[in-house]
Design a protein around this motif. Structure first.
Motif, PDB file in Angstrom:
ATOM      1  N   ASP A 449      25.121  38.622  50.680  1.00 56.40           N
ATOM      2  CA  ASP A 449      26.510  38.609  50.189  1.00 56.40           C
ATOM      3  C   ASP A 449      26.580  38.724  48.674  1.00 56.40           C
ATOM      4  O   ASP A 449      27.504  39.347  48.131  1.00 56.40           O
ATOM      5  CB  ASP A 449      27.215  37.322  50.643  1.00 56.40           C
ATOM      6  N   SER A 450      25.620  38.112  47.987  1.00 56.98           N
ATOM      7  CA  SER A 450      25.611  38.193  46.518  1.00 56.98           C
ATOM      8  C   SER A 450      25.491  39.643  46.063  1.00 56.98           C
ATOM      9  O   SER A 450      26.168  40.076  45.131  1.00 56.98           O
ATOM     10  CB  SER A 450      24.451  37.378  45.948  1.00 56.98           C
ATOM     11  N   ILE A 451      24.643  40.389  46.755  1.00 55.63           N
ATOM     12  CA  ILE A 451      24.423  41.798  46.397  1.00 55.63           C
ATOM     13  C   ILE A 451      25.600  42.659  46.859  1.00 55.63           C
ATOM     14  O   ILE A 451      26.064  43.542  46.129  1.00 55.63           O
ATOM     15  CB  ILE A 451      23.103  42.289  47.027  1.00 55.63           C
ATOM     16  N   LYS A 452      26.102  42.391  48.037  1.00 53.50           N
ATOM     17  CA  LYS A 452      27.187  43.202  48.609  1.00 53.50           C
ATOM     18  C   LYS A 452      28.458  43.133  47.774  1.00 53.50           C
ATOM     19  O   LYS A 452      29.150  44.145  47.591  1.00 53.50           O
ATOM     20  CB  LYS A 452      27.470  42.728  50.037  1.00 53.50           C
ATOM     21  N   TYR A 453      28.760  41.941  47.232  1.00 53.20           N
ATOM     22  CA  TYR A 453      30.060  41.747  46.573  1.00 53.20           C
ATOM     23  C   TYR A 453      29.987  41.666  45.048  1.00 53.20           C
ATOM     24  O   TYR A 453      30.948  41.276  44.406  1.00 53.20           O
ATOM     25  CB  TYR A 453      30.715  40.466  47.114  1.00 53.20           C
ATOM     26  N   HIS A 454      28.848  42.071  44.451  1.00 54.90           N
ATOM     27  CA  HIS A 454      28.727  41.854  42.998  1.00 54.90           C
ATOM     28  C   HIS A 454      29.594  42.809  42.172  1.00 54.90           C
ATOM     29  O   HIS A 454      29.728  42.624  40.958  1.00 54.90           O
ATOM     30  CB  HIS A 454      27.251  41.938  42.569  1.00 54.90           C
ATOM     31  N   HIS A 455      30.200  43.828  42.811  1.00 52.23           N
ATOM     32  CA  HIS A 455      31.129  44.707  42.088  1.00 52.23           C
ATOM     33  C   HIS A 455      32.591  44.403  42.437  1.00 52.23           C
ATOM     34  O   HIS A 455      33.484  45.171  42.055  1.00 52.23           O
ATOM     35  CB  HIS A 455      30.819  46.173  42.379  1.00 52.23           C
ATOM     36  N   GLU A 456      32.842  43.312  43.150  1.00 52.90           N
ATOM     37  CA  GLU A 456      34.222  42.883  43.367  1.00 52.90           C
ATOM     38  C   GLU A 456      34.774  42.291  42.072  1.00 52.90           C
ATOM     39  O   GLU A 456      34.026  41.746  41.252  1.00 52.90           O
ATOM     40  CB  GLU A 456      34.282  41.836  44.476  1.00 52.90           C
ATOM     41  N   ARG A 457      36.076  42.438  41.876  1.00 50.56           N
ATOM     42  CA  ARG A 457      36.749  41.890  40.684  1.00 50.56           C
ATOM     43  C   ARG A 457      37.518  40.635  41.051  1.00 50.56           C
ATOM     44  O   ARG A 457      37.989  40.474  42.182  1.00 50.56           O
ATOM     45  CB  ARG A 457      37.693  42.929  40.093  1.00 50.56           C
ATOM     46  N   PHE A 458      37.694  39.757  40.089  1.00 54.79           N
ATOM     47  CA  PHE A 458      38.409  38.500  40.334  1.00 54.79           C
ATOM     48  C   PHE A 458      39.863  38.766  40.712  1.00 54.79           C
ATOM     49  O   PHE A 458      40.476  37.985  41.439  1.00 54.79           O
ATOM     50  CB  PHE A 458      38.343  37.616  39.083  1.00 54.79           C
ATOM     51  N   ASP A 459      40.434  39.882  40.211  1.00 51.82           N
ATOM     52  CA  ASP A 459      41.830  40.210  40.535  1.00 51.82           C
ATOM     53  C   ASP A 459      41.960  41.060  41.795  1.00 51.82           C
ATOM     54  O   ASP A 459      43.060  41.531  42.126  1.00 51.82           O
ATOM     55  CB  ASP A 459      42.491  40.931  39.357  1.00 51.82           C
ATOM     56  N   GLY A 460      40.864  41.303  42.508  1.00 55.36           N
ATOM     57  CA  GLY A 460      40.920  42.020  43.778  1.00 55.36           C
ATOM     58  C   GLY A 460      40.857  43.526  43.659  1.00 55.36           C
ATOM     59  O   GLY A 460      41.029  44.228  44.663  1.00 55.36           O
ATOM     60  N   LYS A 461      40.639  44.080  42.477  1.00 50.59           N
ATOM     61  CA  LYS A 461      40.638  45.534  42.277  1.00 50.59           C
ATOM     62  C   LYS A 461      39.226  46.133  42.277  1.00 50.59           C
ATOM     63  O   LYS A 461      39.025  47.262  41.848  1.00 50.59           O
ATOM     64  CB  LYS A 461      41.339  45.877  40.971  1.00 50.59           C
ATOM     65  N   GLY A 462      38.274  45.355  42.760  1.00 54.21           N
ATOM     66  CA  GLY A 462      36.896  45.851  42.772  1.00 54.21           C
ATOM     67  C   GLY A 462      36.536  46.547  44.068  1.00 54.21           C
ATOM     68  O   GLY A 462      37.399  46.911  44.863  1.00 54.21           O
ATOM     69  N   TYR A 463      35.259  46.726  44.308  1.00 48.77           N
ATOM     70  CA  TYR A 463      34.775  47.390  45.530  1.00 48.77           C
ATOM     71  C   TYR A 463      33.509  46.671  45.978  1.00 48.77           C
ATOM     72  O   TYR A 463      32.907  45.908  45.205  1.00 48.77           O
ATOM     73  CB  TYR A 463      34.497  48.887  45.246  1.00 48.77           C
ATOM     74  N   PRO A 464      33.125  46.764  47.272  1.00 47.17           N
ATOM     75  CA  PRO A 464      33.600  47.717  48.292  1.00 47.17           C
ATOM     76  C   PRO A 464      34.729  47.211  49.180  1.00 47.17           C
ATOM     77  O   PRO A 464      35.295  47.990  49.944  1.00 47.17           O
ATOM     78  CB  PRO A 464      32.336  47.941  49.134  1.00 47.17           C
ATOM     79  N   THR A 465      35.102  45.914  49.127  1.00 42.96           N
ATOM     80  CA  THR A 465      36.071  45.380  50.093  1.00 42.96           C
ATOM     81  C   THR A 465      37.381  44.932  49.461  1.00 42.96           C
ATOM     82  O   THR A 465      38.344  44.679  50.170  1.00 42.96           O
ATOM     83  CB  THR A 465      35.455  44.171  50.839  1.00 42.96           C
ATOM     84  N   GLY A 466      37.441  44.812  48.149  1.00 40.00           N
ATOM     85  CA  GLY A 466      38.665  44.355  47.489  1.00 40.00           C
ATOM     86  C   GLY A 466      38.888  42.860  47.566  1.00 40.00           C
ATOM     87  O   GLY A 466      40.021  42.381  47.403  1.00 40.00           O
ATOM     88  N   ARG A 467      37.853  42.086  47.802  1.00 36.95           N
ATOM     89  CA  ARG A 467      37.985  40.623  47.771  1.00 36.95           C
ATOM     90  C   ARG A 467      38.405  40.172  46.381  1.00 36.95           C
ATOM     91  O   ARG A 467      38.137  40.854  45.391  1.00 36.95           O
ATOM     92  CB  ARG A 467      36.665  39.957  48.141  1.00 36.95           C
ATOM     93  N   LYS A 468      39.001  38.979  46.310  1.00 37.02           N
ATOM     94  CA  LYS A 468      39.425  38.480  45.007  1.00 37.02           C
ATOM     95  C   LYS A 468      39.232  36.974  44.917  1.00 37.02           C
ATOM     96  O   LYS A 468      39.093  36.276  45.928  1.00 37.02           O
ATOM     97  CB  LYS A 468      40.872  38.834  44.737  1.00 37.02           C
ATOM     98  N   GLY A 469      39.264  36.488  43.680  1.00 38.07           N
ATOM     99  CA  GLY A 469      39.194  35.056  43.409  1.00 38.07           C
ATOM    100  C   GLY A 469      38.003  34.379  44.053  1.00 38.07           C
ATOM    101  O   GLY A 469      36.887  34.906  44.073  1.00 38.07           O
ATOM    102  N   LYS A 470      38.259  33.203  44.620  1.00 43.09           N
ATOM    103  CA  LYS A 470      37.201  32.403  45.220  1.00 43.09           C
ATOM    104  C   LYS A 470      36.729  32.956  46.565  1.00 43.09           C
ATOM    105  O   LYS A 470      35.794  32.412  47.154  1.00 43.09           O
ATOM    106  CB  LYS A 470      37.675  30.962  45.388  1.00 43.09           C
ATOM    107  N   GLU A 471      37.390  34.038  47.049  1.00 46.57           N
ATOM    108  CA  GLU A 471      36.893  34.702  48.253  1.00 46.57           C
ATOM    109  C   GLU A 471      35.523  35.353  47.993  1.00 46.57           C
ATOM    110  O   GLU A 471      34.744  35.567  48.910  1.00 46.57           O
ATOM    111  CB  GLU A 471      37.872  35.791  48.708  1.00 46.57           C
ATOM    112  N   ILE A 472      35.302  35.652  46.739  1.00 43.48           N
ATOM    113  CA  ILE A 472      34.019  36.253  46.341  1.00 43.48           C
ATOM    114  C   ILE A 472      33.006  35.127  46.189  1.00 43.48           C
ATOM    115  O   ILE A 472      33.269  34.139  45.488  1.00 43.48           O
ATOM    116  CB  ILE A 472      34.155  37.015  45.010  1.00 43.48           C
ATOM    117  N   PRO A 473      31.832  35.232  46.831  1.00 45.67           N
ATOM    118  CA  PRO A 473      30.818  34.173  46.671  1.00 45.67           C
ATOM    119  C   PRO A 473      30.492  33.935  45.189  1.00 45.67           C
ATOM    120  O   PRO A 473      30.486  34.874  44.391  1.00 45.67           O
ATOM    121  CB  PRO A 473      29.610  34.734  47.424  1.00 45.67           C
ATOM    122  N   LEU A 474      30.228  32.686  44.843  1.00 50.43           N
ATOM    123  CA  LEU A 474      29.968  32.338  43.447  1.00 50.43           C
ATOM    124  C   LEU A 474      28.805  33.151  42.875  1.00 50.43           C
ATOM    125  O   LEU A 474      28.869  33.635  41.738  1.00 50.43           O
ATOM    126  CB  LEU A 474      29.659  30.841  43.337  1.00 50.43           C
TER     127      LEU A 474
END
Length: 540
Positions: A449-474
């Motif tokens: 998960d750390s590798i999969k979501y490391h390009h997500e943005r805190f405001d939800g405008k990242g990729y690949p899934t558009g997760r935001k805030g604390k939804e993104i693993p620390l």
């Protein structure tokens, strides 16, 4: 201009003194063969001289051996210069004196005891002393010829030595050139292997040299390189070999030295270089000039010559991407993390290492980038109070976070122009490619998960899934900050790296949008002063 010529000549003298072992060792085998040949020729010559002087040979044989003696005299002068000439002068000088003395003795005998001779006998008797005087003069002629031949040989040798020197020395700096570096590195590696000793290679680069060169011109740039080489020569040990590797990069080969000695030498160089930057000659035109260095040691770290070059170059690259003006030793990060895996996982790690090496071959930036992201991520994780197990997995995730780029075309990874929309879509798939490659480690959910979501943005405008805030693993939020921090700091094919203070300001301004505010705050708290003022010597 005269000053530059004087400096170059002084470097030549220093190199001849400080590095004469290096230059002579390259010709050492030839010198040994030449000395052996000289001893053989000299021995034969001396034996013939002794036989001639004994008077035991019949006159007919003495004439033949005399021809050999004279031939060897000239040969010695021709092949060995002044050294052979001295032997020729001694032997032929003694022979000339002896022949002249005998002619005087014969003349005295003829004057007192051969007055009764008449006819041809009288003519022959009267001619004998003159013939010996002529033979004595012939020996003097041989001595003169030996001097002329030896002088010609020495002039030729000086010319050849000059050509040898020019072939080995860089014309701008006076340091050894890249051609000599390659030859000498091979020799020093073999020597270290034979003696079971070590060989260190230090790569040093003049930071911002291109900017200085472009701003103030090539003459000023050459003068800077000249002075830099002088500093290296002054602080190197007698057995060290200073070379201009290319452009503004220098390489120093240091036999039998450890990291402490290397760092001591680099620190002396740094202090003298800083002193030079404060001189009137350059203080008004520094253009951010400093020096960065990286080094490795054979056989402690490197396995062979190519490995040593690669590791020293990689360490230098890391030093420059850590903000320049510092020094790094090469380290194999896979050796650092392999203890974290069991035996089965270590086999997988070997495959991942090969894949990451493939990525690095396609894009030199990636491997060094992953190593630096690992350092920054661990730095943030410690600041945020993560436990040892989470730090362990964070370290592995940081090292492998870009492994999916192995599936991306080299033309996209190294493109100097802006990417097209289709190319951006391809590049943004690399986190999912990484997940696919790491599928055998899928049981370690946090790592994936750390590798999969490391390009997500805190405001939800990242990729690949558009997760935001604390939804993104620390851990992914930490990697996001560490990854962006190094990307902004590093030189890329399409742009120059930003200055450290500008990078830190960028993190602050994007806190809460692109980056997790808590992560940014923790990272910024690890900088208790401006990065540019941190000591230039940083150790891993």
């Amino acid at each position: 201009m005269n000053r530059r010529v004087d400096n170059t000549n002084s470097f030549k003298n220093k190199l001849q003194g400080v590095n004469k072992i290096g230059l002579l060792s390259r010709l050492g085998m030839c010198g040994k063969k030449s000395s052996k040949f000289f001893y053989i020729m000299s021995s034969i010559h001396i034996v013939i001289v002794i036989i001639q002087a004994s008077g035991k040979l019949p006159v007919e044989f003495r004439a033949v051996t005399g021809i050999f003696e004279i031939g060897l005299s000239i040969t010695l002068s021709y092949h060995f210069g002044y050294m052979g000439m001295f032997q020729s002068l001694i032997t032929n000088g003694l022979a000339s004196i002896r022949l002249y003395a005998i002619s005087n003795q014969i003349r005295a005998v003829l004057a007192s005891e051969a007055g009764h001779l008449t006819g041809n006998l009288r003519i022959i008797a009267n001619s004998a002393p003159g013939l010996l005087v002529n033979l004595s003069a012939a020996r003097i002629a041989v001595m003169i010829v030996s001097i002329m031949v030896a002088y010609s040989y020495e002039q030729e040798r000086k010319y050849i030595n000059k050509l040898e020197w020019l072939a080995c020395v860089d014309g701008v700096t006076g340091a050894y050139n890249h051609r000599y570096f390659q030859t000498k590195l091979e020799e020093e590696i073999n020597n270290a292997r034979y003696r079971s000793s070590s060989l260190a290679m230090v790569m040093i680069d003049v930071d911002n040299f291109k900017k200085y060169n472009d701003t103030h011109g090539h003459i000023a740039g050459d003068r800077l390189l000249l002075k830099t080489a002088e500093i290296f020569m002054e602080e190197a040990r007698e057995q060290d070999i200073v070379c201009r590797y290319g452009g503004d990069e220098f390489a120093i080969l240091m036999p039998d030295i450890d990291s402490k000695g290397i760092l001591s030498m680099i620190e002396r160089i740094r202090k003298k270089f800083i002193g030079f930057l404060d001189t009137e000659e350059i203080c008004l035109h520094k253009c951010g000039i400093s020096i960065s260095a990286g080094y490795s040691i054979y056989p402690k770290l490197a396995r062979d010559k190519d490995d040593l070059i690669m590791q020293a170059d990689s360490a230098l690259y890391q030093a420059k991407n850590m903000g320049r003006n510092n020094v790094r030793i090469y380290r194999d990060v896979f050796e650092d993390i392999k203890t974290f895996f069991n035996s089965d996982e270590r086999q997988l790690l070997g495959g991942l290492r090969a894949l990451l090496g493939t990525v690095s071959a396609k894009d030199k930036y990636t491997l060094g980038h992953s190593e630096r992201v690992m350092d920054y991520a661990v730095r943030i994780g410690k600041a945020m109070g993560l436990g040892s197990e989470r730090l362990r997995l964070l370290k592995i995730a940081a090292l492998l976070h870009d492994i999916g780029k192995v599936e991306i075309s080299e033309t996209i990874l190294n493109k100097t122009e802006p990417l097209t929309s289709s190319e951006i879509k391809i590049l943004r798939r690399h986190p999912m490619y990484s997940v696919d490659i790491l599928e055998p480690l899928s049981s370690i959910e946090m790592l994936i998960d750390s590798i999969k979501y490391h390009h997500e943005r805190f405001d939800g405008k990242g990729y690949p899934t558009g997760r935001k805030g604390k939804e993104i693993p620390l851990e992914a939020r930490i990697l996001c900050v560490a990854d962006a921090f190094d990307a902004m700091l590093s030189d890329r094919p399409y742009r120059k790296g930003m200055k450290m203070n500008d990078v830190l300001s960028e993190l602050r301004s994007n806190s809460g949008t692109q980056f997790d505010p808590e992560t940014v705050k923790a990272f910024l708290n690890t900088f208790d002063t401006d990065f540019d003022s941190v000591s230039c010597v940083e150790l891993n």
